[in-house]
Design a protein around this motif. Structure first.
Motif, PDB file in Angstrom:
ATOM      1  N   UNK A   2       0.953  -1.115   0.061  1.00  0.00           N
ATOM      2  CA  UNK A   2      -0.038   0.003   0.024  1.00  0.00           C
ATOM      3  C   UNK A   2       0.958   1.367  -0.073  1.00  0.00           C
ATOM      4  N   UNK A   3       0.894   2.049  -1.249  1.00  0.00           N
ATOM      5  CA  UNK A   3       1.502   3.168  -1.217  1.00  0.00           C
ATOM      6  C   UNK A   3       0.704   4.405  -0.371  1.00  0.00           C
ATOM      7  N   UNK A   4       1.299   4.642   0.748  1.00  0.00           N
ATOM      8  CA  UNK A   4       0.483   5.589   1.614  1.00  0.00           C
ATOM      9  C   UNK A   4       0.853   7.139   1.194  1.00  0.00           C
ATOM     10  N   UNK A   5       1.884   7.382   0.604  1.00  0.00           N
ATOM     11  CA  UNK A   5       2.447   8.662   0.284  1.00  0.00           C
ATOM     12  C   UNK A   5       3.675   8.432  -0.678  1.00  0.00           C
ATOM     13  N   UNK A   6       3.581   9.502  -1.742  1.00  0.00           N
ATOM     14  CA  UNK A   6       4.659   9.339  -2.917  1.00  0.00           C
ATOM     15  C   UNK A   6       4.638  10.559  -3.157  1.00  0.00           C
ATOM     16  N   UNK A   7       6.190  11.438  -2.889  1.00  0.00           N
ATOM     17  CA  UNK A   7       6.457  12.696  -3.205  1.00  0.00           C
ATOM     18  C   UNK A   7       7.729  12.448  -4.249  1.00  0.00           C
ATOM     19  N   UNK A   8       7.420  12.627  -5.559  1.00  0.00           N
ATOM     20  CA  UNK A   8       8.715  12.622  -6.316  1.00  0.00           C
ATOM     21  C   UNK A   8       9.464  13.931  -6.467  1.00  0.00           C
ATOM     22  N   UNK A   9       9.122  14.997  -5.866  1.00  0.00           N
ATOM     23  CA  UNK A   9      10.109  16.097  -5.673  1.00  0.00           C
ATOM     24  C   UNK A   9      10.902  16.033  -4.532  1.00  0.00           C
ATOM     25  N   UNK A  10      10.447  15.286  -3.626  1.00  0.00           N
ATOM     26  CA  UNK A  10      11.534  15.069  -2.313  1.00  0.00           C
ATOM     27  C   UNK A  10      11.876  13.392  -2.612  1.00  0.00           C
ATOM     28  N   UNK A  11      11.758  12.904  -3.454  1.00  0.00           N
ATOM     29  CA  UNK A  11      12.064  11.391  -3.535  1.00  0.00           C
ATOM     30  C   UNK A  11      11.642  10.683  -2.225  1.00  0.00           C
ATOM     31  N   UNK A  12      10.490  10.743  -1.712  1.00  0.00           N
ATOM     32  CA  UNK A  12      10.077  10.257  -0.468  1.00  0.00           C
ATOM     33  C   UNK A  12       8.874   9.333  -0.577  1.00  0.00           C
ATOM     34  N   UNK A  13       8.959   8.181  -0.172  1.00  0.00           N
ATOM     35  CA  UNK A  13       7.939   7.087  -0.301  1.00  0.00           C
ATOM     36  C   UNK A  13       7.648   6.845   1.264  1.00  0.00           C
ATOM     37  N   UNK A  14       6.264   6.608   1.290  1.00  0.00           N
ATOM     38  CA  UNK A  14       5.842   6.143   2.846  1.00  0.00           C
ATOM     39  C   UNK A  14       4.737   4.589   2.378  1.00  0.00           C
ATOM     40  N   UNK A  15       5.204   3.558   2.970  1.00  0.00           N
ATOM     41  CA  UNK A  15       4.815   2.301   2.084  1.00  0.00           C
ATOM     42  C   UNK A  15       4.239   1.268   3.468  1.00  0.00           C
TER      43      UNK A  15
END
Length: 166
Positions: A2-15
């Motif tokens: 489950x991808x909870x957050x994806x921020x391509x500008x900050x290269x950040x993922x919360x899974x």
């Protein structure tokens, strides 16, 4: 997964890890040099009479810079080894090595140096429904197992009687 957050500008993922196959995809996604933040257990040190003793294990949220990722097929755990870069101040553990062990149900944050095209492909595969296919092979022996994305998991091997055996 489950991808909870994806921020391509900050290269950040919360899974969130939902099934054992997600650990395989997460192992492909995490690279050395990435920062990983998650809940783990850390042994607390207690100073007594000019020597340090081991204290109790406490649950703590740490950030590590990844050095190595250990994925073992079918163990239902992913071990991420690295150096602690962020931790509660009272632990005094910044700069020490630590291993975060991930399993189904865990939530993790990953900050990558760069999100590349193949990372998005891995996320697409991981977030889609992963199927396991039961297989049976009959030859000299009967082998039963499952075909999973990370390989074949053998459940049972039954030896067939040979001519002349009871």
């Amino acid at each position: 997964m489950n991808i909870l957050e994806l921020n391509p500008e900050e290269n950040f993922l919360r899974l969130r890890i939902e099934i054992p196959e997600d650990l395989y995809f997460l192992a492909l996604l995490i690279d050395p040099g990435d920062e990983l933040r998650g809940w783990t257990f850390r042994q607390q040190r207690v100073d007594r009479a000019m020597r340090s003793e081991r204290g109790e294990r406490i649950r703590v949220k740490l950030t590590i810079t990844v050095k190595k990722v250990d994925f073992h097929k079918f163990s239902k755990r992913l071990r991420v080894l690295g150096v602690i870069t962020d931790a509660p101040e009272d632990l005094h553990v910044k700069g020490l090595h630590h291993t975060i062990s991930l399993s189904v149900g865990d939530e993790v944050e990953v900050r990558k140096k760069r999100l590349l095209k193949h990372h998005y492909r891995i996320l697409d595969l991981a977030s889609s429904r992963v199927s396991t296919i039961p297989i049976i092979s009959v030859g000299d022996d009967v082998v039963a197992g499952f075909l999973r994305p990370q390989g074949v998991e053998i459940i049972n091997i039954a030896r067939l009687p040979r001519p002349g055996e009871e």
